[in-house]
Motif scaffolding. Sequence first.
Motif, short mmCIF file in Angstrom:
data_model
loop_
_atom_site.label_atom_id
_atom_site.label_comp_id
_atom_site.label_asym_id
_atom_site.label_seq_id
_atom_site.Cartn_x
_atom_site.Cartn_y
_atom_site.Cartn_z
N ARG A 44 0.83 -1.21 0.00
CA ARG A 44 0.00 0.00 0.00
C ARG A 44 0.87 1.27 0.00
N HIS A 45 1.96 1.21 -0.73
CA HIS A 45 2.86 2.35 -0.87
C HIS A 45 3.43 2.35 -2.29
N GLN A 46 3.62 3.55 -2.84
CA GLN A 46 4.36 3.65 -4.09
C GLN A 46 5.83 3.42 -3.77
N LEU A 47 6.47 2.55 -4.51
CA LEU A 47 7.84 2.17 -4.20
C LEU A 47 8.87 2.82 -5.11
N LEU A 48 8.50 3.11 -6.36
CA LEU A 48 9.45 3.67 -7.32
C LEU A 48 8.84 4.86 -8.04
N VAL A 49 9.69 5.77 -8.46
CA VAL A 49 9.28 6.93 -9.25
C VAL A 49 10.06 6.89 -10.56
N ARG A 50 9.34 7.01 -11.67
CA ARG A 50 9.99 7.01 -12.99
C ARG A 50 10.56 8.40 -13.29
N THR A 51 11.78 8.42 -13.79
CA THR A 51 12.43 9.66 -14.19
C THR A 51 13.00 9.48 -15.59
N LYS A 52 13.57 10.56 -16.13
CA LYS A 52 14.17 10.47 -17.46
C LYS A 52 15.37 9.53 -17.47
N ARG A 53 16.00 9.38 -16.33
CA ARG A 53 17.19 8.53 -16.24
C ARG A 53 16.86 7.10 -15.83
N GLY A 54 15.62 6.82 -15.53
CA GLY A 54 15.25 5.47 -15.10
C GLY A 54 14.24 5.51 -13.97
N VAL A 55 14.51 4.77 -12.91
CA VAL A 55 13.60 4.77 -11.75
C VAL A 55 14.41 4.99 -10.48
N THR A 56 13.80 5.66 -9.52
CA THR A 56 14.42 5.88 -8.21
C THR A 56 13.42 5.49 -7.13
N PRO A 57 13.88 4.95 -6.02
CA PRO A 57 12.96 4.55 -4.95
C PRO A 57 12.40 5.75 -4.20
N THR A 58 11.15 5.62 -3.78
CA THR A 58 10.55 6.61 -2.89
C THR A 58 11.09 6.37 -1.48
N GLU A 59 10.64 7.17 -0.52
CA GLU A 59 11.07 6.95 0.86
C GLU A 59 10.65 5.56 1.34
N ALA A 60 9.40 5.20 1.00
CA ALA A 60 8.93 3.86 1.35
C ALA A 60 9.73 2.79 0.61
N GLY A 61 10.09 3.09 -0.64
CA GLY A 61 10.88 2.15 -1.43
C GLY A 61 12.26 1.92 -0.84
N ASN A 62 12.88 2.99 -0.35
CA ASN A 62 14.19 2.85 0.30
C ASN A 62 14.09 1.99 1.55
N THR A 63 13.02 2.17 2.30
CA THR A 63 12.82 1.36 3.51
C THR A 63 12.66 -0.11 3.15
N LEU A 64 11.83 -0.39 2.15
CA LEU A 64 11.64 -1.78 1.73
C LEU A 64 12.94 -2.35 1.16
N TYR A 65 13.67 -1.56 0.40
CA TYR A 65 14.94 -2.02 -0.18
C TYR A 65 15.90 -2.48 0.92
N ARG A 66 16.00 -1.69 2.00
CA ARG A 66 16.89 -2.05 3.09
C ARG A 66 16.46 -3.36 3.75
N HIS A 67 15.15 -3.49 4.03
CA HIS A 67 14.66 -4.71 4.67
C HIS A 67 14.74 -5.91 3.72
N ALA A 68 14.47 -5.69 2.45
CA ALA A 68 14.49 -6.79 1.48
C ALA A 68 15.89 -7.40 1.38
N GLN A 69 16.91 -6.55 1.41
CA GLN A 69 18.28 -7.07 1.35
C GLN A 69 18.58 -7.95 2.55
N ILE A 70 18.11 -7.52 3.73
CA ILE A 70 18.33 -8.30 4.94
C ILE A 70 17.60 -9.63 4.86
N ILE A 71 16.33 -9.60 4.41
CA ILE A 71 15.52 -10.81 4.30
C ILE A 71 16.16 -11.81 3.33
#
Length: 320
Positions: A44-71
């Motif tokens: 229930r959160h947007q995880l990525l934002v599309r940009t001209k250079r590709g995609v970047t994680p949102t604040e929620a995306g960064n949080t999930l990224y950190r936990h996903a690596q640990i998992i």
Amino acid sequence: MNLRRLKYFVKIVDLGSLTQASEILHIAQPALSQQLMILESEFRHQLLVRTKRGVTPTEAGNTLYRHAQIILRQLEQARSDMDKSSDTLAGKVSVGLAPGTAASALSLPLLKTVRARHPGILLYLNESFGTTLSELIINGRMDMAVLYGDHASRGLSFQLLLTEELFLVTPRGMPMPDGPVALATLQNVDLMLPRPYNYLRKYIDDALAIARVQPRVVAEIESAATLAAAIHEGIGATILPDSAARIIAASGDGVQRRIVAPMIEAPLSLCVSDHLPLSEPAVAVYQILLELIADLALGSQPPEAACAAGARPQCPEQLP
């Protein structure tokens, strides 16, 4: 929760591109986008934002990224621990060694010892600066690191190994009195130091403040090769731990000088996560690292690590 989607998400963030992730994962981009939409719906959160250079994680995306690596890392460790035979350790272990430290000379002895005792362990060595290594451990992407500092921050546990004295390294032609150099005499000396966020810089700045010296920093350098070249060209002096000072002075044709009034010291510590347990292979590497550090501090180190003479040991006996 589908672990496969977490793997997809981590790969997308690592590459910063849905297109590149699609190619590497061998998944059609529409299908990969669909998996990402399902993941966003589950959290229930947007995880990525599309940009001209590709995609970047949102604040929620960064949080999930950190936990996903640990998992995902813990899952890999669990599989490795379950698959190992009763007398053979196997798996991946990552060790960070801050460059310019006594521990950086241990990379080859560590590699040789691990290969001799546990050939099933795949050792990953990373020589980077303390702040980068700390972040990797917090994010679950590195098992342990040897770096300067002794104050545990959130997510980290520091175990003091030894204390190194810091020395002044000057160009050979720089006029300086013979013998030890009082810190106050550096008031008008051009200095090349690490960036302010570097643990080593903090100890230097604290000592300069005590001596009421306003340093004249002409460059902030964290490359040993560049620092040695700058010393050789006479651009300025630097302050380094004994182990690094010897190397820079030799390669840059400089002069190593003892600093007094006050003397500057920096603690070298072994850093691990304070909440993620080490895998069995990582524990084995941890023990070998402590043995090598103890040998280094006591002066019985192998030739590859013979650059830390004078370091005072504080050898721990218990694992975290």
